[in-house]
Design a protein around this motif. Structure first.
Motif, mmCIF file in Angstrom:
data_model
loop_
_atom_site.group_PDB
_atom_site.id
_atom_site.type_symbol
_atom_site.label_atom_id
_atom_site.label_comp_id
_atom_site.label_asym_id
_atom_site.label_seq_id
_atom_site.Cartn_x
_atom_site.Cartn_y
_atom_site.Cartn_z
ATOM 1 N N MET A 1 0.842 -1.156 0.025
ATOM 2 C CA MET A 1 -0.221 -0.007 0.104
ATOM 3 C C MET A 1 0.673 1.128 0.139
ATOM 4 S SD MET A 1 -2.627 1.230 3.120
ATOM 5 C CE MET A 1 -3.311 -0.376 2.988
ATOM 6 N N ASP B 1 -10.688 -3.231 1.263
ATOM 7 C CA ASP B 1 -9.429 -2.637 1.677
ATOM 8 C C ASP B 1 -9.047 -2.881 3.169
ATOM 9 O OD1 ASP B 1 -10.767 -0.358 2.706
ATOM 10 O OD2 ASP B 1 -10.447 0.732 0.931
ATOM 11 N N SER B 2 -8.308 -1.859 3.773
ATOM 12 C CA SER B 2 -7.960 -2.101 5.173
ATOM 13 C C SER B 2 -8.918 -1.901 6.160
ATOM 14 C CB SER B 2 -6.829 -1.080 5.275
ATOM 15 O OG SER B 2 -6.983 0.422 5.069
ATOM 16 N N ASP C 1 -10.355 -5.381 6.326
ATOM 17 C CA ASP C 1 -9.595 -6.522 6.371
ATOM 18 C C ASP C 1 -9.382 -7.265 7.732
ATOM 19 O OD1 ASP C 1 -7.446 -8.417 5.924
ATOM 20 O OD2 ASP C 1 -6.013 -6.847 5.216
ATOM 21 N N ASN D 1 -3.845 -10.163 4.550
ATOM 22 C CA ASN D 1 -2.408 -9.735 4.370
ATOM 23 C C ASN D 1 -1.578 -10.304 5.002
ATOM 24 O OD1 ASN D 1 -3.606 -7.761 2.533
ATOM 25 N ND2 ASN D 1 -2.851 -6.045 3.284
ATOM 26 N N THR E 1 4.073 -9.110 1.103
ATOM 27 C CA THR E 1 3.758 -7.739 0.737
ATOM 28 C C THR E 1 4.697 -6.976 1.856
ATOM 29 O OG1 THR E 1 2.393 -5.884 0.841
ATOM 30 C CG2 THR E 1 2.142 -7.423 2.442
ATOM 31 N N ASN F 1 2.072 -2.924 4.772
ATOM 32 C CA ASN F 1 0.895 -3.172 4.363
ATOM 33 C C ASN F 1 0.166 -4.392 5.253
ATOM 34 O OD1 ASN F 1 0.506 -1.793 2.099
ATOM 35 N ND2 ASN F 1 1.739 -3.166 0.626
ATOM 36 N N SER G 1 -8.449 -6.872 1.734
ATOM 37 C CA SER G 1 -7.045 -6.859 1.928
ATOM 38 C C SER G 1 -6.478 -5.441 1.993
ATOM 39 C CB SER G 1 -6.299 -7.475 0.656
ATOM 40 O OG SER G 1 -5.068 -6.967 0.531
ATOM 41 N N ALA H 1 -6.068 -2.565 -0.794
ATOM 42 C CA ALA H 1 -6.565 -3.009 -2.014
ATOM 43 C C ALA H 1 -7.292 -1.948 -2.794
ATOM 44 C CB ALA H 1 -7.492 -4.128 -2.126
ATOM 45 N N VAL I 1 -1.050 -6.515 -2.790
ATOM 46 C CA VAL I 1 -2.337 -6.474 -2.138
ATOM 47 C C VAL I 1 -3.178 -7.589 -2.952
ATOM 48 C CG1 VAL I 1 -2.085 -4.245 -1.189
ATOM 49 C CG2 VAL I 1 -3.275 -4.474 -3.350
#
Length: 418
Positions: free
Chosen positions: A1, A49-50, A53, A57, A62, A66, A123, A126, A137
């Motif tokens: 990220m 995304d985060s 998540d 991850n 990664t 991230n 993720s 993402a 990601v």
């Protein structure tokens, strides 16, 4: 990220969502209101995304930025250790699952995960577009392919008919897009040269719409969307503000988020008319958070309200203790400490004042300063309120780095009192 999506930015989004989940306003299709009032959710599938998540991850190659499997993540006590959630504890979908009387939804990549109640495909970092943080990601298209894998697995386990029923009755929660605009566009000069903002938003919305239609074709009917926040107000993007020295948000970034939200709202309205049985709930996260940024005193006006808001951050920890069956007991040592405080212990008064002055969680307002001053001067009313919290709220702190005054107050005894 991209570093633009800083851990501080993620923390802000996740914590504020948790604190005010009950007050989020939604644009909800009437069909979904009718449906959810008469049925029980059997499964919960999460894409994003985060912000949502739950640990995918942890299992991919990664960069450390991230991942969220290290401290200070996951320190509020609900979990024994960091889990990969970009939060000090749970994320919003964990609370939604609890509300739906579902267990915590496992990340797709978790070994031996049980998918019968749903799966979290999200993720951190993402985007809707595969180019956003590519190679670092799990992008949305890959998340959809992972869902297809789960769908086939459920059909083998439950049988085709039962799997179809579960898929059609499940809730599909989508929270994604911020990274496309932060790192994918604002942090990518080449992308800005290739597309103007309107064109880029069209590309993101077009791909997101296609993802929704793909899920619909696979049997999904009930959708929830978390709209984008005013991105320019995140600390990482405030720093990019050309007029950062004057303070304030980076309006160009927030304008992208607002345009995205408006476009998505229009698309969802259209899909409801085009796709038979399509139902959705879309949050107005942008206005909700923007209003709290612009007018914080409308929501945390009095000192007691601000203290309650601050204490809420420890609520997850208390819930975690309760879930682990830690009984709350009266300890004579704790009672003595409480008694000394409520009778005017100078040491603890100084500590409370120190927290109030130094926590930095609230805006400075003249009225607030007056209240703090009155409290630190020994206001009996506020002292009584704090005593009540100590007896009933159970806000015990065990930080190893706590100063001696805190350590003397909390000690090693169980101080959570009835």
């Amino acid at each position: 990220m991209e570093r633009l999506n800083s851990s501080l930015g993620r923390f802000l989004v996740c914590i504020t969502l948790i604190q005010f989940i009950a007050s989020i306003s939604f644009s909800t299709s009437q069909s979904l209101i009718n449906e959810t009032s008469t049925t029980t959710t059997k499964a919960f599938f999460i894409f994003g995304d985060s912000t949502v998540d739950s640990g995918n991850n942890n299992y991919i190659d990664t960069t450390p930025k991230n991942k969220a499997d290290y401290k200070p993540y996951g320190q509020n006590g609900f979990f024994d250790e960091p889990t990969g959630r970009f939060s000090d504890g749970r994320v919003i979908v964990d609370f939604i699952a609890e509300y739906a009387k579902l267990p915590l939804i496992p990340p797709f990549l978790q070994p031996s995960a049980d998918y019968s109640n749903g799966v979290n495909f999200a993720s951190g970092g993402a985007g809707v577009l595969a180019e956003t943080n590519q190679g670092l990601v799990i992008d949305l298209q890959t998340q959809l392919r992972n869902f297809e894998e789960v769908r086939k697995s459920l059909a083998e386990k439950l049988g085709e008919n039962k799997a179809k029923e579960l898929i059609s009755e499940a809730i599909y929660f989508i929270s994604i897009g911020s990274n496309d605009y932060m790192g994918g566009y604002l942090g990518n000069p080449k992308m800005q040269e290739s597309y103007n903002p309107e064109q880029y938003i069209g590309i993101v919305i077009g791909n997101l719409t296609q993802a929704v239609q793909t899920l619909y074709e696979k049997g999904a009917r009930k959708f929830g969307f978390l709209s984008l926040s005013p991105l320019g107000c995140l600390p990482s993007l405030r720093a990019l503000n050309p007029e950062a020295s004057k303070g304030g948000c980076f309006e160009a970034a927030s304008a992208l988020a607002l345009a995205h939200n408006n476009a998505l709202s229009n698309v969802l309205t259209s899909l409801e008319h085009i796709l038979k049985g399509f139902m959705y709930s879309n949050s107005n996260f942008y206005d909700w958070l923007q209003d709290r940024i612009n007018s914080p005193t409308n929501y945390v006006g009095s000192l007691t309200e601000r203290m309650t808001s601050h204490a809420w951050r420890g609520g997850d920890r208390i819930l975690g203790e309760q879930r682990r069956g830690e009984a709350r007991r009266r300890a004579s040592a704790a009672n003595d400490e409480v008694a000394r405080f409520c009778s005017g212990s100078e040491v603890l008064q100084r500590w409370v004042c120190k927290v109030l002055r130094g926590c930095g969680a609230w805006r400075r307002a003249s009225a607030a300063n007056d209240e703090v001053a009155r409290f630190c001067g020994g206001s009996e009313v506020l002292q009584r309120w704090v005593c009540k919290v100590l007896r009933g709220g159970g806000a015990r702190r065990r930080a190893s780095t706590a100063n001696d005054e805190v350590a003397r107050f909390c000690g090693s005894a169980t101080v959570v009192l009835q």
